[in-house]
Motif scaffolding. Structure first.
Motif, mmCIF file in Angstrom:
data_model
loop_
_atom_site.group_PDB
_atom_site.id
_atom_site.type_symbol
_atom_site.label_atom_id
_atom_site.label_comp_id
_atom_site.label_asym_id
_atom_site.label_seq_id
_atom_site.Cartn_x
_atom_site.Cartn_y
_atom_site.Cartn_z
ATOM 1 N N UNK A 130 35.990 40.841 46.967
ATOM 2 C CA UNK A 130 36.391 39.871 46.285
ATOM 3 C C UNK A 130 37.303 39.954 45.427
ATOM 4 N N UNK A 131 37.367 41.157 44.598
ATOM 5 C CA UNK A 131 37.915 41.506 43.549
ATOM 6 C C UNK A 131 38.768 42.784 43.547
ATOM 7 N N UNK A 132 39.388 42.863 44.916
ATOM 8 C CA UNK A 132 39.962 43.942 45.113
ATOM 9 C C UNK A 132 41.174 44.182 44.401
ATOM 10 N N UNK A 133 41.998 43.338 44.093
ATOM 11 C CA UNK A 133 42.944 43.510 43.169
ATOM 12 C C UNK A 133 42.582 44.090 41.827
ATOM 13 N N UNK A 134 41.398 43.508 41.374
ATOM 14 C CA UNK A 134 41.079 44.109 39.860
ATOM 15 C C UNK A 134 40.485 45.478 40.228
ATOM 16 N N UNK A 135 39.816 45.721 41.273
ATOM 17 C CA UNK A 135 39.243 47.083 41.834
ATOM 18 C C UNK A 135 40.394 48.076 41.983
ATOM 19 N N UNK A 136 41.357 47.627 42.632
ATOM 20 C CA UNK A 136 42.470 48.685 42.721
ATOM 21 C C UNK A 136 43.128 48.866 41.296
ATOM 22 N N UNK A 137 43.342 48.044 40.372
ATOM 23 C CA UNK A 137 43.942 48.318 39.147
ATOM 24 C C UNK A 137 42.966 49.012 38.273
ATOM 25 N N UNK A 138 41.722 48.769 38.439
ATOM 26 C CA UNK A 138 40.879 49.662 37.605
ATOM 27 C C UNK A 138 40.778 50.931 37.882
ATOM 28 N N UNK A 139 41.180 51.385 39.218
ATOM 29 C CA UNK A 139 41.106 52.705 39.416
ATOM 30 C C UNK A 139 42.393 53.402 38.526
ATOM 31 N N UNK A 140 43.488 52.696 38.488
ATOM 32 C CA UNK A 140 44.516 53.320 37.628
ATOM 33 C C UNK A 140 43.897 53.318 36.205
#
Length: 372
Positions: free
Chosen positions: A297-307
């Motif tokens: 549900x927070x995939x965009x935030x999770x993706x950016x958090x990786x960076x």
């Protein structure tokens, strides 16, 4: 999904390693490193991004159906999607300049801007014809390039531009280099034809609610999972054997474009496998499932958090730890960062807090309008 993305990206930060024949993987390494390289080549490289593209398009189909059911007109929904995709393109640009030249948000934003107007409401038959056409042309081109590439000597020793971005010690210089590297990537993804094909598959699958209602499509999901994974992972194994030197051709690097093409089979197969797992899990929600759902549900935030974690930690302008990692230890870092995002997402879910990137994108997309 985000675990695959983390494993795909973390080898890019091994900027002190001499590259081998396959993408950003080092030429050498111990047994654990070679295993990590083989796993990533077979199961991740060229597979994760097509899967993400398929699921992105599936989400567009879901959004369209949901807004239509709420009474929005076709013109209103298309305007909403157009706004959302422009903002995704902007997110990608900012992401690339500030942190990560391998950004994929801009690619998906551009795909949405160009393909939604052309294909969202086209018939199943038209979508299937275009999927076949795109993949057929891509196969001919990439097989031809792989064959012709054997006539050219394999290059050795040069540092890849992606490595240079991670090896740059000055942040401003690295930002400029990241921008230069990112700018052609959305266009090149379109020209490669594989991502548009994955996008159209996602639109077609969403139209029939194949992942929403997997119980109605079990034979199709089983066939797709078996065939897709057999082709995608099987052909990926050939590339892994080339990289490891078990198989030999004059120029193994020239075969990489064909390897990226075959990723669509694995991407579709994994999506089908996800559907089968969702059907098996049903309404049961053990803690691991709840945690994964929370990150989804927070995939965009999770993706950016990786960076936000990878780049300052591993790049030369930050702590520079990428210079000291091997393929195996980099894989452990990728898994660790992903697990951290799972934990944080679950805690946010328990607290009833949405992902910050999702909140921002929603506000920019909808403005002051009420949403359902």
């Amino acid at each position: 999904m985000l675990l695959l993305i983390a494993l795909a990206h973390v080898p890019w930060f091994l900027w002190n390693s001499e590259l081998g024949s396959t993408l950003m993987h080092p030429a050498e390494g111990g047994t654990a490193d070679r295993v990590a390289q083989a796993v990533t080549i077979v199961f991740v490289d060229g597979r994760a991004w097509t899967l993400f593209g398929l699921l992105f398009a599936y989400g567009i189909g879901q959004l369209y159906a949901r807004r239509s059911a709420a009474g929005s007109t076709d013109a209103e929904i298309r305007r909403l999607l157009r706004t959302r995709h422009w903002w995704l393109l902007a997110f990608g640009l900012v992401h690339a300049v500030l942190l990560w030249q391998g950004d994929i948000l801009g690619t998906y934003g551009l795909l949405g801007l160009l393909l939604v107007p052309l294909f969202l409401q086209r018939s199943d038959r038209v979508l299937k014809v275009w999927i076949g056409l795109l993949l057929g042309v891509a196969a001919l081109v990439n097989i031809g390039l792989a064959v012709l590439g054997q006539l050219v000597p394999a290059g050795v020793g040069a540092m890849a531009p992606q490595q240079q971005a991670a090896a740059e010690t000055g942040y401003l210089a690295s930002a400029l280099l990241r921008l230069v590297l990112w700018l052609p990537s959305p266009i090149s993804s379109l020209v490669g034809l594989v991502m548009p094909a994955a996008f159209l598959i996602g639109i077609l699958a969403a139209r029939h609610r194949i992942l929403d209602e997997p119980g109605r499509h079990l034979p199709l999901l089983r066939r797709t999972a078996v065939i897709g994974l057999a082709l995608g992972w099987g052909l990926g194994s050939v590339q892994a054997l080339l990289h490891l030197g078990v198989l030999s051709v004059p120029n193994p690097s020239a075969v990489v474009s064909f390897h990226l093409l075959t990723g669509i089979f694995a991407g579709v197969g994994v999506a089908a496998l996800f559907g089968l797992i969702a059907h098996r899990v049903g309404t049961r929600r053990p803690l691991p499932v709840r945690a994964l759902v929370a990150l989804g549900r927070r995939s965009l935030s999770g993706y950016l958090a990786q960076s936000l974690i990878f780049v300052p930690l591993l790049s030369a302008w930050g702590l520079g730890l990428g210079a000291h990692l091997t393929s195996a230890t980099a894989m452990l870092v990728g898994i660790g960062v992903w697990l951290l995002t799972v934990v944080v997402a679950y805690r946010l879910d328990v607290a009833g807090v949405r992902g910050p990137a999702e909140v921002l994108l929603r506000r920019l997309t909808y403005g002051g309008r009420r949403t359902t």
